[in-house]
Write a protein that holds these residues in place. Structure first.
Motif, mmCIF file in Angstrom:
data_model
loop_
_atom_site.group_PDB
_atom_site.id
_atom_site.type_symbol
_atom_site.label_atom_id
_atom_site.label_comp_id
_atom_site.label_asym_id
_atom_site.label_seq_id
_atom_site.Cartn_x
_atom_site.Cartn_y
_atom_site.Cartn_z
ATOM 1 N N THR A 1 -20.911 33.786 -27.879
ATOM 2 C CA THR A 1 -21.379 35.178 -27.843
ATOM 3 C C THR A 1 -22.415 35.355 -26.731
ATOM 4 N N PRO A 2 -22.238 36.323 -25.846
ATOM 5 C CA PRO A 2 -23.210 36.524 -24.767
ATOM 6 C C PRO A 2 -24.546 37.057 -25.304
ATOM 7 N N THR A 3 -25.634 36.425 -24.919
ATOM 8 C CA THR A 3 -26.976 36.888 -25.297
ATOM 9 C C THR A 3 -27.901 36.728 -24.081
ATOM 10 N N ARG A 4 -29.114 37.241 -24.225
ATOM 11 C CA ARG A 4 -30.123 37.053 -23.165
ATOM 12 C C ARG A 4 -31.357 36.417 -23.781
ATOM 13 N N TYR A 5 -32.024 35.572 -23.037
ATOM 14 C CA TYR A 5 -33.220 34.901 -23.553
ATOM 15 C C TYR A 5 -34.468 35.308 -22.759
ATOM 16 N N HIS A 6 -35.599 35.273 -23.482
ATOM 17 C CA HIS A 6 -36.925 35.375 -22.876
ATOM 18 C C HIS A 6 -37.612 34.039 -23.176
ATOM 19 N N VAL A 7 -38.048 33.349 -22.132
ATOM 20 C CA VAL A 7 -38.567 31.984 -22.301
ATOM 21 C C VAL A 7 -39.947 31.883 -21.663
ATOM 22 N N SER A 8 -40.903 31.301 -22.386
ATOM 23 C CA SER A 8 -42.222 31.020 -21.793
ATOM 24 C C SER A 8 -42.395 29.508 -21.702
ATOM 25 N N LEU A 9 -42.821 29.056 -20.522
ATOM 26 C CA LEU A 9 -42.988 27.616 -20.302
ATOM 27 C C LEU A 9 -44.399 27.335 -19.808
ATOM 28 N N ASP A 10 -45.057 26.334 -20.379
ATOM 29 C CA ASP A 10 -46.294 25.831 -19.788
ATOM 30 C C ASP A 10 -45.885 24.783 -18.758
ATOM 31 N N VAL A 11 -46.280 25.008 -17.505
ATOM 32 C CA VAL A 11 -45.801 24.111 -16.443
ATOM 33 C C VAL A 11 -46.962 23.583 -15.610
ATOM 34 N N ALA A 12 -46.669 22.500 -14.883
ATOM 35 C CA ALA A 12 -47.622 22.023 -13.884
ATOM 36 C C ALA A 12 -47.521 22.963 -12.693
ATOM 37 N N ASP A 13 -48.660 23.478 -12.225
ATOM 38 C CA ASP A 13 -48.663 24.457 -11.132
ATOM 39 C C ASP A 13 -48.617 23.712 -9.796
ATOM 40 N N LYS A 14 -47.415 23.188 -9.458
ATOM 41 C CA LYS A 14 -47.279 22.371 -8.238
ATOM 42 C C LYS A 14 -46.087 22.868 -7.436
ATOM 43 N N PRO A 15 -46.092 22.597 -6.119
ATOM 44 C CA PRO A 15 -44.939 23.012 -5.319
ATOM 45 C C PRO A 15 -43.657 22.401 -5.871
ATOM 46 N N GLY A 16 -42.577 23.181 -5.908
ATOM 47 C CA GLY A 16 -41.266 22.668 -6.326
ATOM 48 C C GLY A 16 -40.975 22.841 -7.799
ATOM 49 N N VAL A 17 -42.010 23.153 -8.630
ATOM 50 C CA VAL A 17 -41.769 23.257 -10.074
ATOM 51 C C VAL A 17 -40.869 24.450 -10.383
ATOM 52 N N LEU A 18 -41.206 25.590 -9.763
ATOM 53 C CA LEU A 18 -40.399 26.792 -10.019
ATOM 54 C C LEU A 18 -38.940 26.545 -9.608
ATOM 55 N N ALA A 19 -38.771 25.894 -8.447
ATOM 56 C CA ALA A 19 -37.410 25.624 -7.965
ATOM 57 C C ALA A 19 -36.671 24.715 -8.935
ATOM 58 N N SER A 20 -37.372 23.695 -9.470
ATOM 59 C CA SER A 20 -36.677 22.756 -10.367
ATOM 60 C C SER A 20 -36.322 23.437 -11.694
ATOM 61 N N VAL A 21 -37.198 24.343 -12.153
ATOM 62 C CA VAL A 21 -36.896 25.085 -13.393
ATOM 63 C C VAL A 21 -35.684 25.996 -13.150
ATOM 64 N N ALA A 22 -35.704 26.704 -12.010
ATOM 65 C CA ALA A 22 -34.592 27.609 -11.688
ATOM 66 C C ALA A 22 -33.283 26.835 -11.571
ATOM 67 N N GLN A 23 -33.380 25.627 -11.021
ATOM 68 C CA GLN A 23 -32.211 24.763 -10.855
ATOM 69 C C GLN A 23 -31.566 24.436 -12.208
ATOM 70 N N GLU A 24 -32.429 24.199 -13.208
ATOM 71 C CA GLU A 24 -31.922 23.851 -14.553
ATOM 72 C C GLU A 24 -31.105 25.010 -15.126
ATOM 73 N N PHE A 25 -31.613 26.244 -14.947
ATOM 74 C CA PHE A 25 -30.863 27.424 -15.410
ATOM 75 C C PHE A 25 -29.520 27.500 -14.677
ATOM 76 N N ALA A 26 -29.577 27.293 -13.333
ATOM 77 C CA ALA A 26 -28.357 27.425 -12.520
ATOM 78 C C ALA A 26 -27.309 26.403 -12.952
ATOM 79 N N GLN A 27 -27.789 25.176 -13.230
ATOM 80 C CA GLN A 27 -26.836 24.122 -13.611
ATOM 81 C C GLN A 27 -26.067 24.463 -14.890
ATOM 82 N N HIS A 28 -26.701 25.256 -15.741
ATOM 83 C CA HIS A 28 -26.029 25.638 -16.992
ATOM 84 C C HIS A 28 -25.297 26.976 -16.863
#
Ligand SMILES: NC(=O)c1ccc[n+]([C@@H]2O[C@H](COP(=O)([O-])OP(=O)(O)OC[C@H]3O[C@@H](n4cnc5c(N)ncnc54)[C@H](O)[C@@H]3O)[C@@H](O)[C@H]2O)c1
Ligand SMILES: N[C@@H](CCO)C(=O)O
Ligand code: NA
Length: 433
Positions: free
Chosen positions: A350-377
Motif C-alpha cells: 500500500t502506498p504511504t508517505r513517511y515523516h522521519v526525524s533523525l539525530d545525526v552527526a553534523d558532518k560533510p556527507g551525512v545528508l548525502a549518505s542518508v539521501a542515498q539510503e532512501f534512494a536505494q530503497h
C-alpha cells in the motif's frame, strides 16, 4: 407480535443503562414513531445487585432465556465482546427476533455469519452504534450511498484515542493521565488496550470497508497500529510542519487497472500526521468524523459524538425504531451483500508517505549518505530540513508516496547507519500536498 413491542436488553453498562433510561422515559414518543407501544421485557445483567435503579422484576442473569422468551420481539445487545454475545444473537435469530447491537468487535469478526443467520431467519441485524457512536454512517452506507461507487473512507473512529491525542497536543497531558480521563468519561472499552492499540478502530474500519465496497472484510484483514508509540516528540514535530497527529482508519478501493487480479481493497489503522487545514484535523476530544469519497456524490463528511453512553444510545434507539417499524410492517430492511468479494491488498504494497526525524552527526556527507539510503530503497524525498548544529543536529525528512514495505525497510537501514545517532520520530503523513 402481541400489539406491544417487547424489547430484551442484554447488558446494562455505559450504553445499556442509557438505552434503558431512554426506553423508559421516551416510551410514548418511541411508540408513536414505531406505530405501536414499546416496552422493556427484561434486562440481562451479570450481577443484579449492581443495578439498584433497574426495576427488580426486569432483571435476570439468564440472557439466553430472555432472548428466546416467546413475548420478546426484539433484542438489543450491548454486552460487548465475542461470547456470549455471538451465541445470544444467533439464538435470537433462530427464534425469529431482530437484533440491534453496538458490538463492533463481534460484527468485524463474524459479520458474514451473523448477516447470513439474520437473512435466513428473515429478520434484521442493525448496528449503527458500532461505528462512530451517534454519527449516522452505517445506514447512509447501506442505504443512501448504495447507488454510488465509493473510493475512499478516512475516519477518526475511536473517541478514546482522539481524546488522548487531543489532550497531549493541547495541554501537554501525559498519555496515562489522558487515558484515565477518557475511561472516567465512559469512552474507553472495558479493556482500554482495545482503544489504545487500535483494535477498536480496526474493527470499525473492517465494518466500514465491508459496507462501502460490498466485500467481506474482517478485523484480521486490517493493518493495525495503535497510539502507544506516539511520543511528545512526534506531536511536537507534527506541529512544526503545520500538522496534527490523529489515529486514522483508512479504507481504500485500489483500482486493478485492467490487471488479472482486478480491483482490491486496502484497509489500515495507524497514527498519522495530517495538515491542520485538513477537515479531520479540527476533530477534537472524543468526537469522531468520517470522510467519504464517492464517484458521483464527491466528498462527504460525517461528524459528531463517537462515544459515551447517551450519544451511543441515540444510535441504538434509532436502529431500534427502524427495526421495530420493519417488524410492524412485516418486512425486514435491506440486507448486506458481499457480492463484490474484492481481494484485500497487504499493507506492504500500500502506498504511504513517511515523516522521519533523525539525530545525526553534523558532518560533510551525512545528508548525502542518508539521501542515498532512501534512494536505494526506491523512496523519493519530498522535503528535508535540518535543525540544530553539531551534536544537536536533527534531519526532518518527508517522503513522497512509496510502498509501505520500502519505507519501513528504509527506516530499518537508517537505524543501522553510523552517522545516524537515533531515529527519533517516524509517522506516516496523510493529506499533505
Ligand atoms: N461506551 C461507548 O462509548 C460505546 C460506544 C459505541 C459502542 N460501544 C459498544 O457497546 C457495547 C457495550 O459497551 P459499554 O461501554 O456499555 O460496556 P460496559 O462494560 O459498560 O457494559 C457492558 C455490560 O454488560 C454486562 N455483561 C457482560 N457479560 C454479560 C452477560 N453474559 N449477560 C449480561 N450482562 C453481561 C457487564 O457486566 C456490563 O455491565 C460494546 O460492544 C461496546 O464496544 C460502546
Ligand atoms: N471505545 C470506543 C467507544 C465508541 O465505539 C471509543 O473510544 O471510540
Ligand atoms: Na454510528
Amino acid at each position: 407480535m402481541t400489539g406491544t413491542l417487547k424489547v430484551a436488553l442484554l447488558g446494562c453498562g455505559t450504553v445499556g443503562s442509557a438505552v434503558l433510561r431512554a426506553l423508559q422515559e421516551q416510551a410514548d414518543d418511541l411508540g408513536a414513531r414505531i406505530g405501536c407501544p414499546v416496552e422493556v421485557a427484561g434486562v440481562a445483567v451479570r450481577r443484579p445487585s449492581h443495578h439498584p435503579d433497574v426495576p427488580a422484576h426486569l432483571l435476570t442473569t439468564d440472557a439466553h432465556g430472555l432472548v428466546t422468551r416467546d413475548d420478546v420481539d426484539l433484542v438489543v445487545e450491548v454486552i460487548g465482546g465475542i461470547e456470549p454475545a455471538r451465541s445470544l444473537m444467533l439464538a435470537a435469530f433462530a427464534a425469529g427476533k431482530s437484533v440491534v447491537s453496538a458490538n463492533k468487535a463481534l460484527l468485524a469478526e463474524d459479520g458474514v455469519v451473523l448477516h447470513a443467520a439474520a437473512a435466513e431467519a428473515g429478520v434484521d441485524l442493525y448496528y449503527e452504534a458500532a461505528v462512530a457512536g451517534a454519527i449516522p454512517i452505517l445506514r447512509p452506507l447501506r442505504e443512501s450511498l448504495v447507488g454510488d461507487q465509493l473510493s475512499r473512507i478516512v475516519g477518526i473512529v475511536n473517541g478514546t484515542t482522539n481524546y488522548i491525542l487531543s489532550r497531549m497536543a493541547e495541554t501537554g497531558a501525559g498519555f496515562g493521565e489522558a487515558l484515565a480521563e477518557a475511561t472516567e468519561l465512559g469512552y474507553a472499552e472495558a479493556d482500554p488496550t482495545a482503544d489504545v492499540d487500535g483494535f477498536d478502530a480496526a474493527a470499525k474500519a473492517a465494518i466500514l470497508a465491508s459496507l462501502a465496497f460490498h466485500t467481506p472484510v474482517a478485523a484480521a484483514d486490517v493493518h493495525r497500529e495503535g497510539i502507544s508509540t506516539v511520543t511528545a516528540t512526534d506531536v511536537a514535530r507534527a506541529a512544526e510542519i503545520g500538522c496534527t497527529v490523529k489515529l486514522l482508519a483508512i479504507c481504500e478501493r485500489v483500482p486493478g487497472n485492467g490487471s488479472a487480479t482486478g480491483d482490491s481493497v486496502a484497509v489500515r489503522v495507524h497514527p498519522a500526521m495530517i495538515p491542520t487545514s485538513h477537515p479531520l484535523a479540527s476533530v477534537g476530544g472524543a468526537f469522531n468524523a468520517v470522510f467519504v469519497e464517492a464517484e458521483s456524490a464527491g466528498q462527504l463528511m460525517f461528524y459528531g459524538q463517537g462515544a459515551g453512553g447517551e450519544p451511543t444510545a441515540s444510535a441504538v434507539l434509532g436502529d431500534l425504531v427502524a427495526v421495530a417499524r420493519n417488524r410492524v410492517t412485516g418486512a425486514p430492511g435491506p440486507g448486506v451483500t458481499g457480492y463484490a468479494n474484492l481481494a484485500v491488498r497487504p499493507m506492504a504494497e500500500t502506498p504511504t508517505r513517511y515523516h522521519v526525524s533523525l539525530d545525526v552527526a553534523d558532518k560533510p556527507g551525512v545528508l548525502a549518505s542518508v539521501a542515498q539510503e532512501f534512494a536505494q530503497h526506491g523512496v523519493s524525498i519530498s522535503t528535508v530540513r535540518q535543525t540544530g548544529r553539531g551534536d544537536a543536529a536533527t534531519l526532518v525528512i518527508v517522503t513522497h508516496s512509496a510502498p509501505d514495505a520500502a519505507l519501513s525497510a528504509t527506516i530499518n537501514a537508517l537505524r543501522e547507519m553510523p552517522a545516524v545517532r537515533g531515529v527519533t520520530s517516524v509517522l506516516r503523513v496523510e493529506g499533505l500536498q
